[in-house]
Design a protein around this motif. Structure first.
Motif, PDB file in Angstrom:
ATOM      1  N   ALA A  31       0.808  -1.214   0.000  1.00 45.13           N
ATOM      2  CA  ALA A  31       0.000   0.000   0.000  1.00 45.13           C
ATOM      3  C   ALA A  31       0.843   1.266   0.000  1.00 45.13           C
ATOM      4  N   ASP A  32       2.128   1.169   0.326  1.00 44.01           N
ATOM      5  CA  ASP A  32       3.013   2.330   0.319  1.00 44.01           C
ATOM      6  C   ASP A  32       3.642   2.578  -1.048  1.00 44.01           C
ATOM      7  N   LEU A  33       3.551   1.615  -1.975  1.00 44.96           N
ATOM      8  CA  LEU A  33       4.181   1.768  -3.286  1.00 44.96           C
ATOM      9  C   LEU A  33       3.365   2.710  -4.154  1.00 44.96           C
ATOM     10  N   SER A  34       4.044   3.594  -4.863  1.00 48.65           N
ATOM     11  CA  SER A  34       3.371   4.529  -5.748  1.00 48.65           C
ATOM     12  C   SER A  34       2.640   3.768  -6.846  1.00 48.65           C
ATOM     13  N   GLY A  35       1.362   4.125  -7.063  1.00 56.50           N
ATOM     14  CA  GLY A  35       0.599   3.518  -8.138  1.00 56.50           C
ATOM     15  C   GLY A  35       0.107   2.122  -7.856  1.00 56.50           C
ATOM     16  N   HIS A  36       0.084   1.705  -6.577  1.00 52.70           N
ATOM     17  CA  HIS A  36      -0.359   0.336  -6.277  1.00 52.70           C
ATOM     18  C   HIS A  36      -1.835   0.163  -6.622  1.00 52.70           C
ATOM     19  N   LEU A  37      -2.237  -1.071  -6.930  1.00 50.08           N
ATOM     20  CA  LEU A  37      -3.635  -1.375  -7.203  1.00 50.08           C
ATOM     21  C   LEU A  37      -4.425  -1.359  -5.907  1.00 50.08           C
ATOM     22  N   ALA A  38      -5.639  -0.810  -5.972  1.00 47.40           N
ATOM     23  CA  ALA A  38      -6.491  -0.772  -4.788  1.00 47.40           C
ATOM     24  C   ALA A  38      -7.037  -2.161  -4.496  1.00 47.40           C
ATOM     25  N   ASN A  39      -7.408  -2.388  -3.241  1.00 50.48           N
ATOM     26  CA  ASN A  39      -8.003  -3.662  -2.868  1.00 50.48           C
ATOM     27  C   ASN A  39      -9.406  -3.744  -3.446  1.00 50.48           C
ATOM     28  N   PRO A  40      -9.724  -4.817  -4.221  1.00 52.07           N
ATOM     29  CA  PRO A  40     -11.038  -4.899  -4.867  1.00 52.07           C
ATOM     30  C   PRO A  40     -12.186  -5.105  -3.897  1.00 52.07           C
ATOM     31  N   ASP A  41     -11.890  -5.540  -2.664  1.00 49.07           N
ATOM     32  CA  ASP A  41     -12.957  -5.720  -1.678  1.00 49.07           C
ATOM     33  C   ASP A  41     -13.556  -4.384  -1.250  1.00 49.07           C
ATOM     34  N   GLY A  42     -12.786  -3.300  -1.429  1.00 45.42           N
ATOM     35  CA  GLY A  42     -13.278  -1.969  -1.093  1.00 45.42           C
ATOM     36  C   GLY A  42     -13.408  -1.705   0.378  1.00 45.42           C
ATOM     37  N   LYS A  43     -12.701  -2.458   1.192  1.00 39.65           N
ATOM     38  CA  LYS A  43     -12.773  -2.240   2.632  1.00 39.65           C
ATOM     39  C   LYS A  43     -11.436  -2.563   3.255  1.00 39.65           C
ATOM     40  N   VAL A  44     -11.227  -2.067   4.461  1.00 33.29           N
ATOM     41  CA  VAL A  44      -9.967  -2.270   5.169  1.00 33.29           C
ATOM     42  C   VAL A  44     -10.194  -3.253   6.296  1.00 33.29           C
ATOM     43  N   GLN A  45      -9.290  -4.211   6.417  1.00 28.09           N
ATOM     44  CA  GLN A  45      -9.409  -5.179   7.504  1.00 28.09           C
ATOM     45  C   GLN A  45      -9.207  -4.510   8.859  1.00 28.09           C
ATOM     46  N   PRO A  46      -9.896  -4.992   9.908  1.00 27.77           N
ATOM     47  CA  PRO A  46      -9.562  -4.523  11.255  1.00 27.77           C
ATOM     48  C   PRO A  46      -8.152  -4.961  11.601  1.00 27.77           C
ATOM     49  N   ARG A  47      -7.437  -4.099  12.270  1.00 25.84           N
ATOM     50  CA  ARG A  47      -6.035  -4.384  12.569  1.00 25.84           C
ATOM     51  C   ARG A  47      -5.853  -4.686  14.050  1.00 25.84           C
ATOM     52  N   ALA A  48      -5.247  -5.799  14.316  1.00 29.64           N
ATOM     53  CA  ALA A  48      -4.943  -6.149  15.703  1.00 29.64           C
ATOM     54  C   ALA A  48      -3.727  -5.364  16.161  1.00 29.64           C
ATOM     55  N   ASN A  49      -3.636  -5.135  17.471  1.00 31.34           N
ATOM     56  CA  ASN A  49      -2.566  -4.292  17.998  1.00 31.34           C
ATOM     57  C   ASN A  49      -1.748  -4.991  19.074  1.00 31.34           C
ATOM     58  N   GLY A  50      -1.775  -6.319  19.088  1.00 31.35           N
ATOM     59  CA  GLY A  50      -1.036  -7.029  20.114  1.00 31.35           C
ATOM     60  C   GLY A  50       0.458  -6.844  20.004  1.00 31.35           C
ATOM     61  N   LYS A  51       1.147  -6.834  21.104  1.00 29.47           N
ATOM     62  CA  LYS A  51       2.609  -6.712  21.122  1.00 29.47           C
ATOM     63  C   LYS A  51       3.198  -7.792  22.012  1.00 29.47           C
ATOM     64  N   GLY A  52       4.381  -8.193  21.697  1.00 26.40           N
ATOM     65  CA  GLY A  52       5.075  -9.173  22.526  1.00 26.40           C
ATOM     66  C   GLY A  52       5.534  -8.546  23.841  1.00 26.40           C
ATOM     67  N   ASP A  53       5.731  -9.365  24.830  1.00 29.87           N
ATOM     68  CA  ASP A  53       6.191  -8.923  26.137  1.00 29.87           C
ATOM     69  C   ASP A  53       7.711  -8.724  26.106  1.00 29.87           C
ATOM     70  N   PRO A  54       8.196  -7.469  26.303  1.00 27.88           N
ATOM     71  CA  PRO A  54       9.651  -7.227  26.247  1.00 27.88           C
ATOM     72  C   PRO A  54      10.428  -8.076  27.236  1.00 27.88           C
ATOM     73  N   GLY A  55       9.763  -8.532  28.320  1.00 34.28           N
ATOM     74  CA  GLY A  55      10.462  -9.361  29.283  1.00 34.28           C
ATOM     75  C   GLY A  55      10.840 -10.725  28.726  1.00 34.28           C
ATOM     76  N   LEU A  56      10.245 -11.130  27.615  1.00 40.61           N
ATOM     77  CA  LEU A  56      10.549 -12.421  27.001  1.00 40.61           C
ATOM     78  C   LEU A  56      11.497 -12.278  25.814  1.00 40.61           C
ATOM     79  N   ALA A  57      12.204 -11.156  25.785  1.00 39.12           N
ATOM     80  CA  ALA A  57      13.055 -10.883  24.616  1.00 39.12           C
ATOM     81  C   ALA A  57      14.114 -11.960  24.424  1.00 39.12           C
ATOM     82  N   ARG A  58      14.347 -12.300  23.166  1.00 42.15           N
ATOM     83  CA  ARG A  58      15.395 -13.242  22.792  1.00 42.15           C
ATOM     84  C   ARG A  58      16.081 -12.693  21.532  1.00 42.15           C
ATOM     85  N   SER A  59      17.054 -13.362  21.092  1.00 44.00           N
ATOM     86  CA  SER A  59      17.720 -12.924  19.862  1.00 44.00           C
ATOM     87  C   SER A  59      16.750 -12.904  18.696  1.00 44.00           C
ATOM     88  N   ASP A  60      15.751 -13.797  18.719  1.00 38.58           N
ATOM     89  CA  ASP A  60      14.689 -13.782  17.720  1.00 38.58           C
ATOM     90  C   ASP A  60      13.385 -13.987  18.467  1.00 38.58           C
TER      91      ASP A  60
END
Length: 443
Positions: free
Chosen positions: A389-418
């Motif tokens: 969606a950030d690319l110039s001239g991208h094709l629009a989504n044919p569904d004509g609607k935007v999905q709801p976006r989840a906002n979950g985040k990982g717990d920084p206390g469980l940080a690992r190299s990956d």
């Protein structure tokens, strides 16, 4: 007659029409009362303007320009104005496309796109000069060997970065969150893209990473899982399939990978205007894991064919998707040869997941959102990953609607190299426990 020949013939016709520009009023009146042209008739007014501009450039431009160069530029402009993925492939670009599908070329190992006239990194390829130097998804390349890349086009930029192994390339990169440009000096290598990598995470739990989708990827995947079974001294309890920063590739490879884990069901279907562009791909019996739980890791660099696999496994309830929203490239490109060494890469269809969802410019939302974390700091702090969606001239989504976006985040206390992989393994273990799964039968 080739595409170029048709353009030349049309141009000759238009130039002939332009020669009679000062037509009499009687002719003008006749034209005004003439019936309207059929819908698919040549747009004579626009072609006449094209021919006049063509002639002006030939006569008045500061230096001589060949007809071939002007027509090549016109064709490139026609295609690049459609969407970010349609392009004219000259002899060099066509050859490079063929090299890419074999998985071997001389270069830096960067998958790139365009944004606001600049070249933006979609993802570095694993174990390449770009990845080892620290090039990251979302980086904007502003200069290559000191030359500004603004407006030069994607094909030329790629050509500048590829070349003889052992030679150096200097990149100037703008990265969000950095106060000044970053400079990298990278040495070209023969980039052999081994699209499948695997290892054991813990006894019973395997890990497979697919870096891109090539013609031989499904076969390589099966070999990797067979090797994991041998390493585990028995069938796996569960598998993490890592598709992060996978830019996609061959559609049939994505279908083959999906089919590897499915016994039945729709994998993907495509819809377009060309005859034969409406296609449906169904799974065949033979899940290589025999129902063992799966987790698929995705992020903002998961694109195209990788999104087909993610969508197929998600919609068929075969795997849980973990990570962040994917790139959102839901279009299909067809390579249409014009001659022995040139072609047009044209967007001809959109693909849809089994549930009928187009991910174009929207991406796939994970079942469980886990952001990447480093020790004490989020890697996404102040950084927004590049998506379709950030690319110039991208094709629009044919569904004509935007999905709801989840906002979950990982717990920084469980940080690992990956951290994302750590969380994916945790989720996988939970799936195994909840299903009471202790390993599939070897038969």
């Amino acid at each position: 007659m080739t595409f170029r020949s048709r353009i030349l013939s049309t141009l000759c016709l238009t130039l002939a029409l332009g020669a009679g520009f000062g037509m009499s009023s009687a002719m003008a009146d006749s034209a005004a009362t003439a019936p309207q042209q059929p819908k698919d008739a040549l747009p004579l007014k626009e072609l006449q303007a094209f021919s006049e501009i063509f002639q002006r450039i030939k006569q008045d431009y500061v230096k001589p320009v060949s007809d071939k160069e002007l027509l090549d530029n016109a064709i490139q402009g026609m295609l690049s104005g459609l969407d970010p993925h349609s392009a004219y492939l000259d002899a060099n670009a066509f050859k490079q496309l063929q090299i890419d599908t074999t998985g071997e070329f001389g270069g830096l190992g960067i998958v790139v796109g365009t944004k606001d006239g600049f070249i933006q990194v979609i993802s570095p390829i694993d174990d390449t000069p770009a990845q080892r130097a620290g090039i990251k998804p979302g980086d904007i390349i502003t200069r290559i060997n000191g030359e500004s890349v603004q407006g030069i086009g994607l094909d030329k930029a790629v050509k500048m970065m590829r070349g003889k192994p052992g030679t150096e390339v200097k990149l100037e990169v703008v990265r969000e969150g950095e106060n000044k440009p970053l400079n990298f000096t990278l040495k070209r290598e023969v980039i052999r893209v081994d699209s499948v990598k695997s290892r054991m995470l813990e006894p019973g739990y395997g890990y497979v990473r697919i870096t891109s989708f090539q013609a031989n990827t499904p076969a390589s995947l099966k070999k990797a899982i067979d090797q994991l079974d041998r390493d585990n001294k028995g069938p796996l309890k569960g598998l993490v399939l890592d598709l992060r920063n996978n830019p996609g590739g061959v559609l049939n490879a994505a279908v083959g990978v999906s089919d590897t884990f499915l016994n039945k069901g729709l994998i993907v279907y495509t819809k377009g205007r060309m005859p034969g562009s409406d296609l449906r791909y169904d799974a065949t019996p033979g899940d290589i894991l025999h129902g063992a739980p799966m987790v698929v890791l995705v992020n903002g660099g998961t694109a195209s064919a990788a999104e087909i696999v993610s969508g197929a496994l998600k919609d068929n309830h075969r795997a849980l998707i973990v990570g962040t929203r994917t790139f959102g490239k839901g279009s299909v490109q067809t390579v249409l040869p014009l001659s022995r060494d040139t072609a047009v890469k044209l967007t001809t269809a959109l693909y849809f997941t089994p549930n009928g969802h187009s991910i174009q410019a929207e991406g796939i939302e994970p079942n469980i959102v886990v952001e990447p974390l480093a020790v004490g700091k989020s890697l996404t702090e102040g950084f927004k990953a590049l998506r379709e969606a950030d690319l110039s001239g991208h094709l629009a989504n044919p569904d004509g609607k935007v999905q709801p976006r989840a906002n979950g985040k990982g717990d920084p206390g469980l940080a690992r190299s990956d951290f994302q992989l750590y969380e994916a393994l945790t989720v996988l273990k939970s799936l195994v426990l909840s299903a009471g799964f202790h390993g599939r039968s070897a038969g």
